[in-house]
Design a protein around this motif. Sequence first.
Motif, PDB file in Angstrom:
ATOM      1  N   UNK A  99       2.194   9.486 -21.360  1.00 43.57           N
ATOM      2  CA  UNK A  99       1.015   8.805 -21.906  1.00 43.57           C
ATOM      3  C   UNK A  99      -0.131   9.804 -21.963  1.00 43.57           C
ATOM      4  N   UNK A 100      -0.585  10.089 -23.184  1.00 44.29           N
ATOM      5  CA  UNK A 100      -1.653  11.048 -23.366  1.00 44.29           C
ATOM      6  C   UNK A 100      -3.028  10.409 -23.285  1.00 44.29           C
ATOM      7  N   UNK A 101      -4.058  11.194 -23.662  1.00 43.10           N
ATOM      8  CA  UNK A 101      -5.417  10.655 -23.675  1.00 43.10           C
ATOM      9  C   UNK A 101      -5.510   9.437 -24.605  1.00 43.10           C
ATOM     10  N   UNK A 102      -6.338   8.523 -24.241  1.00 43.10           N
ATOM     11  CA  UNK A 102      -6.553   7.309 -25.026  1.00 43.10           C
ATOM     12  C   UNK A 102      -5.298   6.474 -25.145  1.00 43.10           C
ATOM     13  N   UNK A 103      -4.344   6.669 -24.189  1.00 45.26           N
ATOM     14  CA  UNK A 103      -3.140   5.853 -24.166  1.00 45.26           C
ATOM     15  C   UNK A 103      -2.128   6.176 -25.229  1.00 45.26           C
ATOM     16  N   UNK A 104      -2.224   7.345 -25.857  1.00 42.01           N
ATOM     17  CA  UNK A 104      -1.275   7.721 -26.910  1.00 42.01           C
ATOM     18  C   UNK A 104       0.075   8.051 -26.273  1.00 42.01           C
ATOM     19  N   UNK A 105       1.122   7.576 -26.949  1.00 43.29           N
ATOM     20  CA  UNK A 105       2.484   7.836 -26.466  1.00 43.29           C
ATOM     21  C   UNK A 105       2.964   9.184 -26.991  1.00 43.29           C
ATOM     22  N   UNK A 106       3.395  10.045 -26.068  1.00 45.27           N
ATOM     23  CA  UNK A 106       3.865  11.383 -26.417  1.00 45.27           C
ATOM     24  C   UNK A 106       5.300  11.569 -25.883  1.00 45.27           C
ATOM     25  N   UNK A 107       6.028  12.442 -26.541  1.00 41.53           N
ATOM     26  CA  UNK A 107       7.404  12.798 -26.102  1.00 41.53           C
ATOM     27  C   UNK A 107       7.377  14.220 -25.588  1.00 41.53           C
ATOM     28  N   UNK A 108       7.828  14.385 -24.369  1.00 42.73           N
ATOM     29  CA  UNK A 108       7.813  15.705 -23.729  1.00 42.73           C
ATOM     30  C   UNK A 108       9.261  16.171 -23.526  1.00 42.73           C
ATOM     31  N   UNK A 109       9.537  17.402 -23.905  1.00 34.89           N
ATOM     32  CA  UNK A 109      10.859  18.008 -23.681  1.00 34.89           C
ATOM     33  C   UNK A 109      10.652  19.326 -22.953  1.00 34.89           C
TER      34      UNK A 109
END
Length: 459
Positions: A133-143
């Motif tokens: 979960x990034x800034x402002x609640x943005x959904x991110x995919x981490x690899x």
Amino acid sequence: MSKSIAWRLALAIALTCALVLSVIGVFLYRSLASELAFRDDQALLGRLEQVRALLHDSDSLEALQERPRLYQNMLGNVDSVLRVERKDGSPLIAINPHQQPLPDVPAIAVGQAPKRSDIHTLDAMIVLAGVAQGPAGETLRVLVGKRLDEREHMLSSYRLRLYGAVGLGVLVAFGLGLLLLRRGLLPLRELAQSMRGINPRSLDQRMPTDAVPTELREPVQALNAMLERLEDSFSRLSQFSADLAHEIRTPLHNLLGSNSLALNQPRSPAEYQDVLASNIEEYERLNRMAENLMFLARAEHGQRPLHLQALDLHEVGAELCDYFEALAEDRQLNIVNQLNGSLMADQQLLQRALGNLLANAVRHAQAGTTLHLQRRDDEGMCWVGVHNFGQPIATQHLDKLFDRFYRVDPSRAQPGDSGGLGLAIVQSIMHLHGGKVLVRSDAQGTLFELGFSKLENSV
């Protein structure tokens, strides 16, 4: 070399060391590989958690993009990979020094702690993906990922060292084993050197047992026992040869003497007949000796088969008494047959053995006494014997009575004797039957007994 005990044992030691060192090497190698894999996996799991926390705590994605060195320092080496992308797949952060294509692996959900089972190994790389979960609640995919080149290089170097250590250990074990075995087998070479000095003239020598190792003491004692038997057999053979020459020389000397006297001057027909009759007696003596020796040779080599049958001992004794009756009367002797029961034996051989004992008893019994054919039984044995009253046989002669050509009487020859082979034939007959002969002589008389095993006889 292929037949050398030292080389074979040294090779066996080397192979054993190779097996042991190989097992240890495989264990150490697998332990190291497992430890390295565990550490890499733990580092990858921690890295995903760190990136997630960093993304969650950042003020904006733009601020993160402006500081790429932060991620490069966090990854720590050029074999590490990091990719952060938005929900639409556009990359936010991409660190991939080798520009290796990244696999698409399932991502773990936000808030779910990563486990080792979530790590995937693909194309010499371990990768782990998760949702953050990034800034402002943005959904991110981490690899996150890491190339395995460093690990494989380390393990390859470790394998080479293990191969070298195992090979060197095998060579050292073989060399030391061969050296120690040769030193350990030195008593055998010394024993062989001592044995080379033994010849027919030195059979009285014995191998020393004090200085030999414990493992060789029993074989050396057995060897000494064999030398003792050989010495005794060789002594008996030498004595037999001398006795045989003496026994043959006597009738030959008599034949030569009588014939020489007969040819010195003309003789009447009656005188020539007397010479021929005397010669026939000597020829018969030689013939009996040859037949007896032939029988002994066949018996010792097992060439005389046994024809076992159930015999009535009383009937066997009666026939022998009838045969020796005239000779016994001439010497004023009586023969009493006390044999009874049955016995499983070879009839001809049993009659011959008892006949030789009776002939011996008649020859040495005191006039006016009685000879007894008797039987006794004890546990496991049936004894058939001949007892006579006469001069006791000295103890020093008892053990030699069954030797060939041995006589207690120093005169050696008496009319009608068996040439010194009668008792030897008796012993051979009992050996054929698997039995034995006993003799006892004292003031109560002399008793020769033939022992038959009850396991092979019906009584």
